[in-house]
Design a protein around this motif. Structure first.
Motif, short mmCIF file in Angstrom:
data_model
loop_
_atom_site.label_atom_id
_atom_site.label_comp_id
_atom_site.label_asym_id
_atom_site.label_seq_id
_atom_site.Cartn_x
_atom_site.Cartn_y
_atom_site.Cartn_z
N PRO A 23 14.06 -52.97 -23.58
CA PRO A 23 15.32 -52.73 -22.87
C PRO A 23 16.28 -51.89 -23.72
N GLY A 24 16.97 -50.98 -23.04
CA GLY A 24 17.93 -50.14 -23.75
C GLY A 24 17.36 -48.82 -24.20
N THR A 25 16.03 -48.68 -24.14
CA THR A 25 15.43 -47.42 -24.58
C THR A 25 15.34 -46.46 -23.39
N GLN A 26 15.19 -45.19 -23.72
CA GLN A 26 15.05 -44.17 -22.68
C GLN A 26 13.81 -44.45 -21.82
N ARG A 27 12.73 -44.88 -22.47
CA ARG A 27 11.48 -45.17 -21.76
C ARG A 27 11.69 -46.31 -20.76
N PHE A 28 12.49 -47.32 -21.15
CA PHE A 28 12.78 -48.45 -20.26
C PHE A 28 13.55 -47.97 -19.03
N GLU A 29 14.54 -47.09 -19.27
CA GLU A 29 15.34 -46.55 -18.16
C GLU A 29 14.48 -45.73 -17.21
N LEU A 30 13.56 -44.95 -17.78
CA LEU A 30 12.65 -44.16 -16.94
C LEU A 30 11.74 -45.07 -16.12
N HIS A 31 11.28 -46.14 -16.74
CA HIS A 31 10.43 -47.11 -16.04
C HIS A 31 11.19 -47.70 -14.86
N LYS A 32 12.47 -48.06 -15.09
CA LYS A 32 13.30 -48.62 -14.02
C LYS A 32 13.47 -47.60 -12.89
N LYS A 33 13.67 -46.33 -13.28
CA LYS A 33 13.86 -45.26 -12.29
C LYS A 33 12.59 -45.11 -11.43
N ALA A 34 11.44 -45.15 -12.10
CA ALA A 34 10.17 -45.02 -11.38
C ALA A 34 9.97 -46.20 -10.43
N GLN A 35 10.27 -47.41 -10.90
CA GLN A 35 10.12 -48.59 -10.06
C GLN A 35 11.08 -48.56 -8.88
N PRO A 51 11.71 -36.51 -12.45
CA PRO A 51 13.13 -36.49 -12.11
C PRO A 51 13.85 -35.35 -12.85
N PRO A 52 14.87 -34.77 -12.22
CA PRO A 52 15.61 -33.67 -12.86
C PRO A 52 16.15 -34.09 -14.23
N GLY A 53 15.99 -33.21 -15.21
CA GLY A 53 16.55 -33.45 -16.54
C GLY A 53 15.72 -34.34 -17.45
N GLU A 54 14.58 -34.82 -16.96
CA GLU A 54 13.73 -35.69 -17.78
C GLU A 54 12.60 -34.89 -18.41
N GLU A 55 12.11 -35.39 -19.54
CA GLU A 55 10.98 -34.77 -20.22
C GLU A 55 9.67 -35.21 -19.59
N GLN A 56 8.78 -34.25 -19.35
CA GLN A 56 7.52 -34.59 -18.69
C GLN A 56 6.69 -35.59 -19.50
N ASN A 57 6.62 -35.42 -20.81
CA ASN A 57 5.80 -36.33 -21.61
C ASN A 57 6.30 -37.77 -21.54
N ASP A 58 7.63 -37.94 -21.50
CA ASP A 58 8.19 -39.30 -21.36
C ASP A 58 7.78 -39.90 -20.02
N TRP A 59 7.90 -39.11 -18.97
CA TRP A 59 7.55 -39.55 -17.61
C TRP A 59 6.07 -39.92 -17.53
N VAL A 60 5.23 -39.09 -18.14
CA VAL A 60 3.79 -39.35 -18.15
C VAL A 60 3.48 -40.62 -18.94
N ALA A 61 4.10 -40.78 -20.11
CA ALA A 61 3.85 -41.95 -20.95
C ALA A 61 4.18 -43.25 -20.21
N VAL A 62 5.33 -43.25 -19.53
CA VAL A 62 5.75 -44.44 -18.77
C VAL A 62 4.70 -44.78 -17.70
N HIS A 63 4.21 -43.78 -17.01
CA HIS A 63 3.25 -44.03 -15.94
C HIS A 63 1.88 -44.46 -16.47
N VAL A 64 1.47 -43.89 -17.59
CA VAL A 64 0.17 -44.30 -18.16
C VAL A 64 0.18 -45.79 -18.49
N VAL A 65 1.26 -46.25 -19.12
CA VAL A 65 1.36 -47.67 -19.47
C VAL A 65 1.41 -48.52 -18.20
#
Length: 214
Positions: A23-35, A51-65
């Motif tokens: 919680p509190g990390t960028q990855r957590f926020e991206l996960h919440k956005k995806a959910q 999502p606009p303004g997000e890094e593709q690798n972060d978005w991919v990492a969240v989804h892989v997990v």
């Protein structure tokens, strides 16, 4: 979610411990956005888009997990029925056999039973996603150059779990009344890998004829 589904998808049936986002990390926020996109009932083709303004690798990492956790759960529900006797070969019907290869014990592609293959696969993925050198969790730490090649390998191997479950164990999924959940998870996965070109089209062939992803 129905009572039957809650029993099927309860946390005790998870095949492996879940990797969580702090919680509190960028990855957590991206996960919440995806959910939130999924829970809002958005078209899955739209929900997977960066999502606009997000890094593709972060978005991919969240989804892989997330896919690792979900597919673990799906396999966990049928793992009692996927045995050395019922599934002596890791396959997707008569046309597709999947052999295991790694950097340690199995340096050449090796035929294994489905449960053996699944165990090695889940252990291997868990090592990858918990490796800070491949999946960095600190904001500002760059992803390595081999991030996408590793991700593609993880996702192509996770796809094989769907192939095996659909072709060899779908009757069990249907008996438990969870086919809608599994179908949605598969479509989400399919649209995601297509959006970011993460699995070769040829690899996806075993389920194309069944139009699982349509």
């Amino acid at each position: 979610m129905s009572h039957a589904l809650k029993q099927v998808f309860n946390k005790d049936k998870t095949f492996r411990p879940k990797r969580k986002f702090e919680p509190g990390t960028q990855r957590f926020e991206l996960h919440k956005k995806a959910q939130a996109s999924l829970n809002a009932g958005l078209d899955l083709k739209v929900a997977v888009q960066l999502p606009p303004g997000e890094e593709q690798n972060d978005w991919v990492a969240v989804h892989v997990v997330d896919f690792f956790n979900r597919i673990n759960l799906i396999y966990g529900t049928i793992s009692d029925y996927c045995t050395e006797q019922s599934c002596p070969v890791m396959s997707g019907g008569p046309k597709y056999e999947y052999r295991w290869q790694d950097e340690h014990k199995y340096r050449k592609p090796t035929a294994l039973s489905a449960p053996q293959y699944m165990n090695l696969l889940m252990d291997w993925i868990e090592v990858q996603i918990n490796n800070e050198d491949i999946f960095p969790t600190n904001v500002g730490t760059p992803f390595p150059k081999n991030f996408l090649p590793v991700v593609k390998k993880i996702l192509s191997r996770l796809f094989r779990v769907f192939v095996h479950v659909y072709i060899h164990h779908f009757d069990r999924i249907t008996q438990m009344g969870s086919e809608a959940h599994v179908n949605t998870c598969y479509k989400h996965f399919y649209y995601f890998v297509k959006e970011f070109n993460l699995i070769d089209t040829k690899e996806l062939e075993p389920l194309v004829s069944g139009q699982r992803g349509s």
